[in-house]
Structure formats: C-alpha cells, structure tokens
Design a protein around this motif. Sequence first.
Motif, short mmCIF file in Angstrom:
data_model
loop_
_atom_site.label_atom_id
_atom_site.label_comp_id
_atom_site.label_asym_id
_atom_site.label_seq_id
_atom_site.Cartn_x
_atom_site.Cartn_y
_atom_site.Cartn_z
N THR A 1 -0.83 1.99 -5.26
CA THR A 1 -0.29 2.08 -3.38
C THR A 1 0.08 1.05 -2.97
OG1 THR A 1 -2.17 1.10 -2.19
CG2 THR A 1 -2.80 3.23 -3.46
N GLY A 2 0.98 1.52 -2.09
CA GLY A 2 2.10 0.64 -1.05
C GLY A 2 2.06 0.65 0.66
N THR A 3 2.92 -0.47 1.15
CA THR A 3 2.73 -0.38 3.13
C THR A 3 4.07 -0.38 2.66
OG1 THR A 3 2.58 -2.37 3.03
CG2 THR A 3 0.49 -1.91 2.89
N LEU A 4 4.47 0.36 4.29
CA LEU A 4 5.37 1.06 4.43
C LEU A 4 6.06 -0.07 6.17
CD1 LEU A 4 7.05 4.14 3.57
CD2 LEU A 4 8.00 2.11 2.48
N ALA A 5 6.54 -0.47 6.31
CA ALA A 5 6.38 -0.59 7.92
C ALA A 5 6.27 -1.62 8.15
CB ALA A 5 6.92 0.02 8.77
N GLY A 6 5.14 -2.41 7.48
CA GLY A 6 3.64 -3.43 7.39
C GLY A 6 2.58 -2.42 7.36
N GLN A 7 2.29 -1.09 7.33
CA GLN A 7 1.50 0.08 7.24
C GLN A 7 1.44 0.89 6.76
OE1 GLN A 7 -0.09 0.09 10.56
NE2 GLN A 7 0.99 -1.17 11.85
N PRO A 8 -0.33 1.63 6.05
CA PRO A 8 -0.40 1.56 5.29
C PRO A 8 0.50 3.23 4.73
CG PRO A 8 -2.59 1.68 6.46
CD PRO A 8 -1.32 0.47 7.27
N VAL A 9 0.62 4.16 4.32
CA VAL A 9 1.11 5.52 4.17
C VAL A 9 -0.24 6.08 2.54
CG1 VAL A 9 2.44 6.93 3.00
CG2 VAL A 9 2.96 4.15 3.95
N TYR A 10 -1.15 7.38 3.78
CA TYR A 10 -2.18 7.97 3.11
C TYR A 10 -1.79 8.40 1.69
CZ TYR A 10 -4.07 5.46 7.27
OH TYR A 10 -4.64 4.62 7.78
N ASN A 11 -0.66 8.84 1.45
CA ASN A 11 0.17 9.36 0.53
C ASN A 11 0.75 9.31 0.06
OD1 ASN A 11 1.46 10.57 2.79
ND2 ASN A 11 1.57 12.67 2.39
N ARG A 12 0.90 7.81 -0.08
CA ARG A 12 1.85 7.45 -0.95
C ARG A 12 1.27 6.33 -1.87
NH1 ARG A 12 5.03 2.40 -0.71
NH2 ARG A 12 7.42 2.72 -1.37
N SER A 13 1.46 7.26 -3.61
CA SER A 13 0.96 6.36 -4.52
C SER A 13 1.20 7.39 -5.86
CB SER A 13 -1.09 6.31 -4.44
OG SER A 13 -1.03 8.05 -4.35
N LEU A 14 0.75 6.03 -7.05
CA LEU A 14 0.93 6.92 -8.24
C LEU A 14 0.10 6.62 -8.87
CD1 LEU A 14 4.47 4.80 -8.17
CD2 LEU A 14 4.18 7.10 -7.58
N GLU A 15 0.03 6.78 -10.34
CA GLU A 15 -0.93 6.84 -10.62
C GLU A 15 -0.41 6.91 -12.20
OE1 GLU A 15 -5.49 9.56 -11.18
OE2 GLU A 15 -3.40 10.05 -13.09
N LEU A 16 -0.87 6.41 -13.03
CA LEU A 16 -0.37 6.35 -14.68
C LEU A 16 -1.63 6.09 -15.49
CD1 LEU A 16 1.73 4.48 -12.95
CD2 LEU A 16 2.19 3.29 -14.56
N ARG A 17 -1.17 6.98 -16.33
CA ARG A 17 -2.43 8.04 -17.18
C ARG A 17 -2.22 7.12 -18.45
NH1 ARG A 17 -4.03 12.16 -19.59
NH2 ARG A 17 -2.89 14.09 -17.96
N PHE A 18 -2.30 6.22 -19.66
CA PHE A 18 -2.61 6.01 -20.53
C PHE A 18 -2.52 7.13 -21.73
CE2 PHE A 18 -2.07 2.12 -18.38
CZ PHE A 18 -0.90 1.94 -18.72
N ASP A 19 -2.25 8.42 -22.75
CA ASP A 19 -3.32 8.62 -23.69
C ASP A 19 -2.26 9.30 -24.27
OD1 ASP A 19 -5.57 10.36 -24.17
OD2 ASP A 19 -4.13 12.03 -23.76
N ARG A 20 -2.54 8.62 -25.77
CA ARG A 20 -2.33 9.04 -27.38
C ARG A 20 -0.88 9.20 -27.67
NH1 ARG A 20 -4.41 15.43 -27.41
NH2 ARG A 20 -6.46 15.03 -27.34
N GLY A 21 -0.90 7.45 -26.88
CA GLY A 21 0.65 6.63 -27.54
C GLY A 21 1.73 7.58 -26.12
N CYS A 22 1.52 7.98 -25.51
CA CYS A 22 1.91 8.27 -23.96
C CYS A 22 1.82 7.83 -22.59
CB CYS A 22 2.59 10.00 -24.35
SG CYS A 22 2.94 10.63 -25.40
N VAL A 23 2.17 7.78 -21.74
CA VAL A 23 2.75 7.28 -19.69
C VAL A 23 2.92 8.66 -19.30
CG1 VAL A 23 4.40 6.14 -19.92
CG2 VAL A 23 2.25 5.89 -18.96
#
Length: 273
Positions: A164-186
Amino acid sequence: MQWDKVKNTLIVILLAVNLFLMGSLGAKLWQDRQREQMLLDNLTRLLAHAGLTLDEDFALPRGKVLPLLSLDRSRAGEEAVAAAMLGEEVARTEQEDGAARFESRTGTLEWRADGTVRAACLLEGNMPTDERQALSRARGLLADWGLLGEEVTLAADGLRVTVTGTLAGQPVYNRSLELRFDRGCVMLSGRWSFGTPYTTVRGDGTTYAAADALLAFAAAAPEGARIRVMTAGYRLQLDGSRRLQLVPTWKINTDSGEYLVDCAKKTMVAQEN
C-alpha cells in the motif's frame, strides 16, 4: 518617578488584556467542546435507530479539506515495470479497451486503463517458505521493478505480501498490490498508479463533514454493526473521459468490515471485486 508610575500602569493594562484574551480563548474552546459532544450525542441516537452503535473509543473526526485530484496514466511507467519483470524481449499488445498486455518467455503482465494490473512470471532462485522470507523477497522484487517508493508499506500474510502507499500525503483505499508466491512463480495483482496527482479546479478544496458520512453510512449499512473508527482519504476512479481521478472518500471501520463513503455524493461506494 512619574515614568515608573506610567510603566506600572502599562504592565497592569497588558496583564488585564492577556487575562481577557485567555478567558475568551478558554470559553471558545469549551463551547467548541460542548458543540462536538452534542453533535456526537445526536449522532449516537440517530445511528441507534438504524441499529448501529459507536465504539467506546470512537472519536468523531473534524471536517476534512480535500480537493478532487487527477492523475495521468503513465505508459512509460507501465512499460518500465513490464520490462523489469519480464525481461527486455517483451511483446506488447494494445487491447480495444485501452489495456496493454506484455508477454515474454518468462510470463505475462496486463495494465488496464483504470490502473488495474495482473501479472505472473517465473521466479529465479529459492522460493520463500515463510512470512519473513516472503516479505524480504517481495521488497527486493518491488525495488527491481521500480515499485518501491518512499511512501510504500508492505505487510505479509503467509506467502502473500500486500503493498500500500499514500498519494498527496493521504491514503488511497483502493490502490494496493498483492504479491503471491507459488510453485516457482510470483503473481502480481491489484491497482496502482504512477506520477504526481494534480488539481484541475481552482480553490483549496472542499470541507467534508464526518457526520454527513456517518448518516449516509447508516442508510445502507448492515444492521448491528459497531463503528470503530473513520478516516478520510481518496480512492482511484476512472471518469467519463477515461482519466484517473482521486476522489475524496471516508473509510469507516466496523466489527463487520470496512466500508467507503463518497465525501461529495454522501453515498456508500459499492465494493469492488
């Protein structure tokens, strides 16, 4: 001798003025506190009629001044991430809906116009086996891909890492990423953006009242929910001209989940898939 009398008189006058100003300030603070408590009491009663309660530690936030911001899509940023993740020999395909798809021998990545991204690629080296390793590996990958900025926060849950991260010093509630590790892949999924947001309208912004958001929430919230805390921030949204906007939004945390309320429209925001 005459000057000493004048000086003493001036000192007394200054002391009297200071005492008057301090008394006026104290009275104003007390009145403000009384008004806030009265507003909270009234809200508590209104919410009770809708089957909602406020947590004992709940504090009503003061009105938040937030401008509507715009954000340009960065094709260069998307290409840079794709090249860093998939290698230099990447084939790019433009979709009719504006999505850009990148493919190579190691994986695929797709960026959509609204900032949604979905990717999967082979991962060299040993796979992480616990949260600590997943967090460390994710941090390294994000740095290599150019997605690890100063305002980015990482949290691990098993072999899943949320960014997650902020923009203009404010949280952005639907701006996020998910990394998932599984079977030799990301696998990478979520919504992200590049660049600095800007305002296209004059003025310093509009003040949005927390009480209005609570009442709008009460009209559509599940009965029996207990409201714990609420914060103001933004959410990413694609407008009619296919430009990304940062829309002022209240987030309300309850014992049954998190909900978003549009600050300007005073309506609940539909949950995103």
